[in-house]
Design a protein around this motif. Structure first.
Motif, PDB file in Angstrom:
ATOM      1  N   THR A   1      35.954  45.810  41.435  1.00 38.72           N
ATOM      2  CA  THR A   1      36.844  45.781  42.589  1.00 38.72           C
ATOM      3  C   THR A   1      35.994  45.770  43.857  1.00 38.72           C
ATOM      4  OG1 THR A   1      37.004  48.199  42.590  1.00 38.72           O
ATOM      5  CG2 THR A   1      38.688  46.983  41.355  1.00 38.72           C
TER       6      THR A   1
ATOM      7  N   LEU B   1      40.112  46.344  46.257  1.00 44.03           N
ATOM      8  CA  LEU B   1      40.738  45.022  46.140  1.00 44.03           C
ATOM      9  C   LEU B   1      40.472  44.460  44.747  1.00 44.03           C
ATOM     10  CD1 LEU B   1      42.197  42.672  47.689  1.00 44.03           C
ATOM     11  CD2 LEU B   1      39.898  41.778  48.158  1.00 44.03           C
ATOM     12  N   ARG B   2      41.519  43.999  44.086  1.00 49.04           N
ATOM     13  CA  ARG B   2      41.401  43.527  42.710  1.00 49.04           C
ATOM     14  C   ARG B   2      41.740  42.044  42.611  1.00 49.04           C
ATOM     15  NH1 ARG B   2      42.074  48.139  39.236  1.00 49.04           N
ATOM     16  NH2 ARG B   2      42.242  50.024  40.507  1.00 49.04           N
ATOM     17  N   ARG B   3      40.969  41.338  41.791  1.00 47.25           N
ATOM     18  CA  ARG B   3      41.257  39.950  41.405  1.00 47.25           C
ATOM     19  C   ARG B   3      41.242  38.968  42.579  1.00 47.25           C
ATOM     20  NH1 ARG B   3      44.862  43.267  39.418  1.00 47.25           N
ATOM     21  NH2 ARG B   3      46.527  42.454  40.760  1.00 47.25           N
ATOM     22  N   VAL B   4      40.571  39.310  43.648  1.00 44.17           N
ATOM     23  CA  VAL B   4      40.405  38.402  44.788  1.00 44.17           C
ATOM     24  C   VAL B   4      38.943  38.435  45.200  1.00 44.17           C
ATOM     25  CG1 VAL B   4      41.052  37.890  47.168  1.00 44.17           C
ATOM     26  CG2 VAL B   4      42.779  38.765  45.571  1.00 44.17           C
TER      27      VAL B   4
ATOM     28  N   ALA C   1      36.758  39.061  49.690  1.00 40.02           N
ATOM     29  CA  ALA C   1      37.219  40.326  50.271  1.00 40.02           C
ATOM     30  C   ALA C   1      37.140  40.326  51.789  1.00 40.02           C
ATOM     31  CB  ALA C   1      36.408  41.484  49.697  1.00 40.02           C
TER      32      ALA C   1
ATOM     33  N   GLU D   1      46.441  47.536  44.814  1.00 41.43           N
ATOM     34  CA  GLU D   1      47.353  46.435  44.531  1.00 41.43           C
ATOM     35  C   GLU D   1      48.024  45.920  45.796  1.00 41.43           C
ATOM     36  OE1 GLU D   1      47.895  44.627  41.853  1.00 41.43           O
ATOM     37  OE2 GLU D   1      46.330  45.757  40.815  1.00 41.43           O
TER      38      GLU D   1
ATOM     39  N   SER E   1      45.744  43.445  47.250  1.00 37.55           N
ATOM     40  CA  SER E   1      45.732  42.213  46.461  1.00 37.55           C
ATOM     41  C   SER E   1      46.994  41.383  46.712  1.00 37.55           C
ATOM     42  CB  SER E   1      45.610  42.546  44.975  1.00 37.55           C
ATOM     43  OG  SER E   1      44.399  43.219  44.705  1.00 37.55           O
TER      44      SER E   1
ATOM     45  N   ALA F   1      46.712  39.726  49.974  1.00 39.16           N
ATOM     46  CA  ALA F   1      45.789  38.599  49.888  1.00 39.16           C
ATOM     47  C   ALA F   1      46.482  37.352  49.357  1.00 39.16           C
ATOM     48  CB  ALA F   1      44.603  38.961  49.006  1.00 39.16           C
TER      49      ALA F   1
ATOM     50  N   TYR G   1      44.303  34.470  42.962  1.00 41.85           N
ATOM     51  CA  TYR G   1      43.841  35.467  42.008  1.00 41.85           C
ATOM     52  C   TYR G   1      42.722  34.855  41.180  1.00 41.85           C
ATOM     53  CZ  TYR G   1      47.383  39.156  42.536  1.00 41.85           C
ATOM     54  OH  TYR G   1      48.146  40.201  42.996  1.00 41.85           O
TER      55      TYR G   1
END
Length: 296
Positions: A51, A70-73, A76, A95, A98, A101, A108
């Motif tokens: 993350t 921040l997850r899956r992006v 940042a 989340e 995210s 975003a 993603y």
């Protein structure tokens, strides 16, 4: 991180804004993964997920945009810039960051790489506890050697632009950070800790053990020293010395620049870390150059 510095400086040379420059420079480091401490594929958390944290600050308006956990992006710092542009908030996390975003058009993407998976697998096979626990490695019967597996999240300072000596162009100071972390919020998205900017005084960016350094707001303190007329190098040294009194073995460094274009850096001397390297760009240099300071 020479490529990141070159990218940021090209934006300034082509007439781009300081915020554009630091966003592009740090974004380049996220793409390149720099030394593995920035961007996707970095040190996984206790569940094996990478993350990201990031922050960008406008030294003219004092606006801050930041994201944490921040997850899956991947981009940042780009998301942090959007926090300034499209919200009244300063920091979005987890989340919620995210989802924001995605609403801003960021896709993603998987932040895991073969390297991060290998780190996580080795970590599990060595029976190591999550690396923020004070007792790092134990199966209940004996302690394991986890050296090399528990690393500090090293932050990336994209730098800041300040008015060159002799120039009449209005100065604007911007600082920015991006880092990986281990299911916690470090200093990088916290204004005054990982970085701080004020166009009337200067900018500063810290790197190292964020869990220690964020307790002292080193970047804010350095800027305040420069506001009082302290030389950037001395301001950096004073900040490091202040932390040393409470955590003499901490891993960390700070870079400072004032509004006349003067700059400096300082670091805490510990075994294996006796010098700090950073990049410098200015109109007198044909390309970014590496500077080195001895730790104190």
């Amino acid at each position: 991180f020479r490529t990141a510095a070159e990218t940021a400086w090209r934006v300034l040379e082509s007439g781009g804004s300081e915020l554009d420059a630091v966003e592009r420079g740090c974004g380049q480091c996220e793409i390149d993964q720099c030394d593995g401490s920035v961007g996707y594929g970095g040190s996984p958390d206790e569940s094996g997920e990478t993350t990201l944290d990031a922050m960008i600050m406008d030294g003219n308006t004092m606006e801050v945009g930041a994201v944490a956990d921040l997850r899956r992006v991947k981009n940042a710092i780009g998301v942090a810039r959007k926090v300034i542009e499209y919200t009244k908030h300063t920091l979005l996390v987890g989340e919620s960051a995210s989802l924001f975003a995605v609403r801003m058009g960021f896709p993603y993407e998987d932040l895991t790489t073969q390297k991060s998976l290998s780190l996580f697998s080795e970590w599990l096979n060595r029976s190591c506890q999550p690396n923020y626990w004070k007792v790092q490695c134990s199966d209940g019967n004996k302690t394991f050697d986890c050296s090399g597996l528990t690393s500090f999240p090293v932050l990336f300072s994209c730098g800041f632009n300040a008015k060159s000596a002799g120039s009449n162009k209005a100065s604007k100071v911007c600082v920015l950070f991006s880092t990986v972390h281990c299911r916690r919020v470090g200093d990088s998205p916290i204004a005054g800790a990982g970085s701080y900017a004020d166009s009337t005084a200067g900018g500063a960016a810290a790197t190292g053990d964020g869990d220690i350094m964020m307790r002292f707001l080193p970047s804010y303190q350095a800027v305040e020293y420069m506001r009082m007329g302290t030389d950037p190098t001395v301001a950096c040294q004073k900040v490091i010395s202040r932390i040393q009194k409470y955590a003499p073995k901490f891993f960390g460094a700070i870079v400072c620049a004032n509004t006349t274009g003067s700059y400096g850096a300082a670091c805490n001397k510990i075994p294996g870390f006796t010098q700090f390297h950073f990049m410098v760009s200015n109109p007198l240099l044909s390309q970014p150059t590496e500077q080195v300071v001895d730790c104190i």
